[in-house]
Design a protein around this motif. Structure first.
Motif, PDB file in Angstrom:
ATOM      1  N   TYR A 120       1.594  -5.098 -14.378  1.00  0.00           N
ATOM      2  CA  TYR A 120       1.837  -5.102 -12.941  1.00  0.00           C
ATOM      3  C   TYR A 120       3.323  -5.272 -12.603  1.00  0.00           C
ATOM      4  O   TYR A 120       3.726  -5.083 -11.453  1.00  0.00           O
TER       5      TYR A 120
ATOM      6  N   VAL B 263       8.270  -1.923  -8.032  1.00  0.00           N
ATOM      7  CA  VAL B 263       7.319  -2.869  -7.432  1.00  0.00           C
ATOM      8  C   VAL B 263       7.977  -3.573  -6.247  1.00  0.00           C
ATOM      9  O   VAL B 263       9.122  -4.032  -6.336  1.00  0.00           O
ATOM     10  N   HIS B 264       7.230  -3.645  -5.136  1.00  0.00           N
ATOM     11  CA  HIS B 264       7.641  -4.442  -3.981  1.00  0.00           C
ATOM     12  C   HIS B 264       6.798  -5.720  -3.990  1.00  0.00           C
ATOM     13  O   HIS B 264       5.566  -5.648  -4.044  1.00  0.00           O
ATOM     14  N   SER B 265       7.447  -6.866  -3.926  1.00  0.00           N
ATOM     15  CA  SER B 265       6.709  -8.124  -3.939  1.00  0.00           C
ATOM     16  C   SER B 265       7.114  -8.987  -2.750  1.00  0.00           C
ATOM     17  O   SER B 265       8.262  -8.956  -2.292  1.00  0.00           O
TER      18      SER B 265
ATOM     19  N   GLY C  68       2.968  -5.492  -5.459  1.00  0.00           N
ATOM     20  CA  GLY C  68       2.312  -4.220  -5.194  1.00  0.00           C
ATOM     21  C   GLY C  68       0.923  -4.461  -4.636  1.00  0.00           C
ATOM     22  O   GLY C  68       0.751  -5.111  -3.608  1.00  0.00           O
ATOM     23  N   SER C  69      -0.114  -3.992  -5.346  1.00  0.00           N
ATOM     24  CA  SER C  69      -1.499  -4.170  -4.898  1.00  0.00           C
ATOM     25  C   SER C  69      -2.152  -5.414  -5.479  1.00  0.00           C
ATOM     26  O   SER C  69      -3.298  -5.715  -5.154  1.00  0.00           O
TER      27      SER C  69
END
Length: 536
Positions: free
Chosen positions: A520, A525-527, A121-122
């Motif tokens: 997190y 979530v995109h990783s 993510g961020s």
């Protein structure tokens, strides 16, 4: 001239000179493919495999060169150059930092360096490592290997504990900042071999079992530990494996507490952990071509070393009764089995079973969840629809309390990491993966995975009948962590030792007990990750 010398060097060895091949080497997949194609008969239940044995398989494949397709021929040529010393092709050998070969001694030195970045993510994290490795042979019977790697991770998305992940666990050496950890990995081995076996002293990783995405019998999840291994192969259909290792109980031995320099104005307590050992054996037979049946047992215990564990062929848990050990002094024994069936063209069926505690009364009453057992079922098909499109499906289940023991020092763990499947007790996993190659240098993978993890209660619930009746623990009890993952990866390996890996993954994670999962990782979530490395 080099080729003639290499052929003489190899022909004088038979089974001799053992240096183990690292577990992540893609040569294992190639040998498995050749087995499913009927070119060789490679038994993959126990790893690592000696490099000389890999070399013999490659030479056997080379003798059937005309049966291979274009990509298989390219892969064979690549691995022959990678294992040039072991196949007798020194004129094709890949580049090493240093290499030497003569009639009595050979040595290869290679750096082990890498750099990676990952974004959740961020949040981002980086990993980097410098290291060195070497291996060599001496005379006709000795082999040795050494590797040292120093890892450093930095960022807000680092996993300090590496508990619920297939990544290997490590003991953190240093954490100079809240977002930085440092740890190291030291591996090594020396071995003496003869025509039909070997004995080795090593600090290395081992896997027992056919699972592709985790092994319930013995895995490489825990940090490497010192071990003695013995292997017998007196007949083509019979293989025997034995391992005895020293692991860390992480339980303080109160009798060891002492003060360092008590007369000094600055002093501290000095403590030691209870000694802890693990021993296991496995008999693997091939009664018919394409069918492997393996049976064995393991035993984990703490305290004084037990000399009977040096006998390779024992059922070790039974010695507790013979020696009159009570419930407070017994060890943690398990029995296990593994099966491989390769009778269907280009297809592998496999299964592993592990029994820690089996309560026949509850089992007959239909209560399966109270059995301390684990199992894996899987299947792999190569060349599905088109050449080099491989499909694998695998399911693993671990019931509550598996690997545990009322004596914490005797559980099936090393530095609190499972010696079996990385998920630990009260969990299951299903994974479906497609792998594809069109060029030797490129491998693409697409996968989806479902994981569930139940609550972990105090171990005394398992031993106290009153507690069990009041608050029973069954498989995947209310506090559950659920994971869904889908992702793809590409590995590019242009030259020997040089590799780049890109991976994308979408994950959806929920946990009723949020304190056990880093924030997190929760939610959708995109990783992304990119890893570059250069190593053996």
């Amino acid at each position: 001239m080099l080729k003639l010398f290499a052929l003489f060097f190899i022909s004088s060895l038979t089974f001799s000179q053992v240096v183990f091949t690292t577990l992540d080497d893609e040569v294992y997949s190639f040998l498995e493919r050749m087995t499913l194609r009927g070119v060789i008969e490679f038994h993959s239940q126990v790893k690592p495999v000696p490099r000389m044995e890999i070399g013999r398989y490659l030479n056997e494949i080379k003798s059937s060169f005309d049966k291979l397709n274009r990509l298989e021929k390219e892969e064979l040529e690549y691995y022959i150059s990678k294992y040039a010393l072991e196949t007798g092709n020194l004129d094709k050998e890949s580049y090493y930092l240093f290499e030497h070969t003569d009639s009595m001694f050979s040595l290869r030195i290679m750096p082990n360096i890498g750099l990676g970045v990952r974004a959740f993510g961020s949040e981002t994290s980086t990993i980097k490592w410098p290291g060195i490795s070497f291996y060599g042979y001496a005379g006709k019977n000795f082999g040795a290997f050494f590797e040292y790697v120093d890892y450093g991770e930095e960022g807000r998305a680092i996993d300090r504990l590496k508990t619920f992940t297939p990544q290997r666990g490590y003991k953190v050496n240093n954490s100079p900042t809240p977002s930085t950890i440092e740890y190291s990995d030291i591996r090594g081995s020396m071995a003496y071999s003869w025509d039909w076996g070997y004995v080795s002293l090593a600090k290395d990783y081992n896997t027992w079992g056919s699972g592709k995405y985790g092994q319930i019998i013995l895995s490489d999840k825990a940090p490497s530990y010192p071990n003695i291994k013995l292997f017998f192969n007196p007949a083509p259909w019979f293989r025997f494996y034995y391992m005895a290792g020293a692991v860390n109980s992480m339980v303080i031995d109160s009798s060891s507490i002492q003060m360092e320099s008590p007369a000094s104005s600055i002093y501290r307590e000095r403590k030691a952990y209870l000694p802890k050992y693990v021993v296991a054996n496995l008999i693997s037979v091939t009664p018919w071509k394409g069918i492997d049946i393996s049976l064995g047992n393991s035993y984990t215990y703490a305290g004084a070393f037990r000399i009977e564990t040096l006998l390779p062929f024992l059922y070790y848990k039974g010695t507790d009764h013979n020696f009159g050990r009570g419930g407070e002094a017994d060890g943690n024994g398990m029995i296990f089995s593994d099966f491989q069936i390769r009778k269907l063209d280009k297809t592998l069926f496999y299964a592993s079973f592990l029994i820690d505690v089996l309560n026949l009364r509850d089992l007959l009453d239909g209560d399966f969840s109270k059995q301390w057992i684990a199992f894996t079922f899987g299947a792999k098909r190569i060349d599905a629809f088109i050449p080099y499109l491989d499909v694998t499906a695998e399911y693993t289940r671990l019931n509550p309390w598996i690997y545990e023991n009322r004596d914490q020092a005797s559980n099936y763990k090393h530095i609190n990491y499972s010696l079996g499947d990385w998920m630990g007790q009260n969990a299951d996993r299903f994974r479906f993966q497609i792998d594809y190659k069109y060029y030797r240098q490129l491998k693409h993978s697409l996968y989806t995975e479902f994981i569930r993890k139940g609550e972990i209660k105090d171990i005394y619930y398992a031993y106290d009948s009153k507690l069990r009746a009041e608050d029973p623990v069954v498989f995947l009890t209310p506090v559950v962590r659920k994971e869904f993952r889908i992702g793809f990866s590409t590995i590019y390996e242009p030259y020997f030792g040089m590799q780049a890996k890109f991976e994308y993954e979408y994950s959806s994670v929920t946990d009723d007990l949020k304190s056990r999962t880093p924030s997190y990782l929760l939610g959708d979530v995109h990783s992304f990750s990119l890893l570059l490395k250069y190593s053996l």
